[in-house]
Each structure stands twice: as C-alpha cells, then as structure tokens.
Design a protein around this motif. Sequence first.
Motif, PDB file in Angstrom:
ATOM      1  N   LEU A   1     -28.343 -18.356  43.989  1.00 41.22           N
ATOM      2  CA  LEU A   1     -27.141 -19.154  44.203  1.00 41.22           C
ATOM      3  C   LEU A   1     -27.526 -20.611  44.381  1.00 41.22           C
ATOM      4  CD1 LEU A   1     -25.249 -16.881  46.783  1.00 41.22           C
ATOM      5  CD2 LEU A   1     -25.025 -16.902  44.296  1.00 41.22           C
ATOM      6  N   ALA A   2     -27.019 -21.466  43.528  1.00 42.04           N
ATOM      7  CA  ALA A   2     -27.257 -22.901  43.650  1.00 42.04           C
ATOM      8  C   ALA A   2     -26.297 -23.483  44.680  1.00 42.04           C
ATOM      9  CB  ALA A   2     -27.073 -23.594  42.310  1.00 42.04           C
ATOM     10  N   THR A   3     -26.733 -24.515  45.394  1.00 37.71           N
ATOM     11  CA  THR A   3     -25.929 -25.085  46.483  1.00 37.71           C
ATOM     12  C   THR A   3     -24.548 -25.529  46.023  1.00 37.71           C
ATOM     13  OG1 THR A   3     -27.974 -25.888  47.503  1.00 37.71           O
ATOM     14  CG2 THR A   3     -25.917 -26.820  48.308  1.00 37.71           C
ATOM     15  N   LYS A   4     -24.475 -26.217  44.891  1.00 36.31           N
ATOM     16  CA  LYS A   4     -23.199 -26.760  44.433  1.00 36.31           C
ATOM     17  C   LYS A   4     -22.677 -26.055  43.184  1.00 36.31           C
ATOM     18  CE  LYS A   4     -24.127 -31.343  46.357  1.00 36.31           C
ATOM     19  NZ  LYS A   4     -24.247 -32.802  46.099  1.00 36.31           N
ATOM     20  N   GLU A   5     -23.108 -24.822  43.005  1.00 37.28           N
ATOM     21  CA  GLU A   5     -22.688 -24.075  41.821  1.00 37.28           C
ATOM     22  C   GLU A   5     -21.229 -23.637  41.954  1.00 37.28           C
ATOM     23  OE1 GLU A   5     -23.938 -20.000  39.366  1.00 37.28           O
ATOM     24  OE2 GLU A   5     -25.010 -20.593  41.186  1.00 37.28           O
ATOM     25  N   SER A   6     -20.453 -23.864  40.922  1.00 39.21           N
ATOM     26  CA  SER A   6     -19.056 -23.398  40.901  1.00 39.21           C
ATOM     27  C   SER A   6     -18.981 -22.174  39.991  1.00 39.21           C
ATOM     28  CB  SER A   6     -18.130 -24.505  40.390  1.00 39.21           C
ATOM     29  OG  SER A   6     -18.499 -24.913  39.089  1.00 39.21           O
ATOM     30  N   TRP A   7     -18.279 -21.166  40.458  1.00 35.57           N
ATOM     31  CA  TRP A   7     -18.231 -19.899  39.741  1.00 35.57           C
ATOM     32  C   TRP A   7     -16.869 -19.698  39.076  1.00 35.57           C
ATOM     33  CZ3 TRP A   7     -20.960 -15.182  42.336  1.00 35.57           C
ATOM     34  CH2 TRP A   7     -22.303 -15.515  42.591  1.00 35.57           C
ATOM     35  N   SER A   8     -16.933 -19.194  37.878  1.00 37.78           N
ATOM     36  CA  SER A   8     -15.705 -18.817  37.180  1.00 37.78           C
ATOM     37  C   SER A   8     -15.363 -17.384  37.568  1.00 37.78           C
ATOM     38  CB  SER A   8     -15.910 -18.898  35.663  1.00 37.78           C
ATOM     39  OG  SER A   8     -16.889 -17.948  35.257  1.00 37.78           O
ATOM     40  N   ASN A   9     -14.153 -16.955  37.269  1.00 34.19           N
ATOM     41  CA  ASN A   9     -13.772 -15.581  37.550  1.00 34.19           C
ATOM     42  C   ASN A   9     -14.668 -14.606  36.809  1.00 34.19           C
ATOM     43  OD1 ASN A   9     -11.681 -16.226  39.276  1.00 34.19           O
ATOM     44  ND2 ASN A   9     -10.158 -16.361  37.610  1.00 34.19           N
ATOM     45  N   GLN A  10     -15.066 -15.004  35.609  1.00 28.47           N
ATOM     46  CA  GLN A  10     -15.953 -14.143  34.810  1.00 28.47           C
ATOM     47  C   GLN A  10     -17.296 -13.944  35.497  1.00 28.47           C
ATOM     48  OE1 GLN A  10     -16.664 -15.600  30.860  1.00 28.47           O
ATOM     49  NE2 GLN A  10     -17.835 -13.779  30.220  1.00 28.47           N
ATOM     50  N   ARG A  11     -17.809 -15.054  36.065  1.00 28.48           N
ATOM     51  CA  ARG A  11     -19.085 -14.999  36.782  1.00 28.48           C
ATOM     52  C   ARG A  11     -18.982 -14.126  38.018  1.00 28.48           C
ATOM     53  NH1 ARG A  11     -24.570 -15.133  37.561  1.00 28.48           N
ATOM     54  NH2 ARG A  11     -25.261 -16.702  39.061  1.00 28.48           N
ATOM     55  N   CYS A  12     -17.890 -14.243  38.766  1.00 27.28           N
ATOM     56  CA  CYS A  12     -17.680 -13.418  39.964  1.00 27.28           C
ATOM     57  C   CYS A  12     -17.643 -11.941  39.613  1.00 27.28           C
ATOM     58  CB  CYS A  12     -16.374 -13.829  40.653  1.00 27.28           C
ATOM     59  SG  CYS A  12     -16.413 -15.458  41.412  1.00 27.28           S
ATOM     60  N   HIS A  13     -16.925 -11.592  38.538  1.00 29.54           N
ATOM     61  CA  HIS A  13     -16.820 -10.196  38.136  1.00 29.54           C
ATOM     62  C   HIS A  13     -18.187  -9.655  37.674  1.00 29.54           C
ATOM     63  CE1 HIS A  13     -12.591  -9.835  38.763  1.00 29.54           C
ATOM     64  NE2 HIS A  13     -12.280 -10.780  37.855  1.00 29.54           N
TER      65      HIS A  13
END
Length: 204
Positions: free
Chosen positions: A188-200
Amino acid sequence: SGMPDRKMGHITVTGPEVHSVQHCVLKLRETVKVRGSNPALLLAWMNDKRLRRIAVLAGGYSGEAEISHRSAQMVMEHIDGSRYDAVLVNIDQSGWWSPQGPGENRTEVDPASLSLKLEGGETWQAELAFVMVHGTPGEDGLLQAQLEVQGMPCTTADSEAMALTFHKGRTTSALRDAGLPVAASIDLATKESWSNQRCHAVAA
C-alpha cells in the motif's frame, strides 16, 4: 529525483539514481567494495578475553528514538563491565555524542572512527558497535553501511540485509522467490488512490 541527500556521519550519498534507502546502501557498498558481517569473526571477537571497547549506539532520526534510548540504557546497565568497556553514543540530528563525567557532559564523537576524548584527554576508540538504534538509520542499513566503510564490526546483519528487510514488501518478494512459503499480501502506497476495481481485486 527531488529527494534530499542521504547522510550518515561523514558520508553523503546523492544523485538522481538515489531514490530509496536500499539504493543508498548498495551505492555505498559498491563504492568501498565491502562485504557484510562475518559471523565467525564476530564470534572470535566476543570470545577474546581482553577488555574490549564497545560503543552502544542509541537514538536515531525516527519517532522510535525514545524507545531506542531505553533499550540502550538496559544494555549499559547489564553489560559485563569485567569484560567490556562500554560507552553510550547518542545519534540525533545534531550529531554523534556521548554523555561523559559526573554531570554527563555532552562529548562529541567522531563518526568516522567511533572515537571521543575522555575527561583526562585520553582518546577512547570503539572496537565494536552495539547497535540499539531503532528505525532509521539503525534498521534500514544506513548505519551498517557506515560501519562497514570503517571496517567496524557490529551486532546486526550487514547493510544489504538490513536495507532489504526494512521494506516488508521487498522482503516478502525475496522470500517468495527463494521458495519459502509466505502469506498473501499487498503493498500500500501512502498516497495511493484506489478505484472500485482495485478494491474488488484486493478483496478477492
């Protein structure tokens, strides 16, 4: 790279290729052509019956410095004074120093030789570094690289191993590549933003 120079004692590693602690360590090792700790040599040193001079290193530049000081104090209180002449050396943003004398006066320590001037004017120089520095620079390989440049034995793994294991993601990858079983994990990168696809994908 926009990153500040990495400094350890009298050594500065800089340049656009230096973008992680591990790169700093590898560059230092490449520059001086050193290898890491020799367990057999360290064991022989510890079995030597002469009174040996040990620098107990404490402090550091992270939020773990306070815990490091407590750990080092435990070492100072319990080390066998009949076999070892131990001196506490603090490392912080202001430099390397040791509390000396009844008033624990601040005495500057030369990082290049792990030596200091005692109250009587005598030069005290360490023969071994007992590393109790938590976080950086004690656990990320920078301090070990400094000591390797000096040819100073220490109580931790070598700089390359310390730099690798300080990064848990790279450590996991190295263990997996070596054929050892490891639990599934993600970085997990500190400022990484996740898309719904990434979460799933991660949840799956």
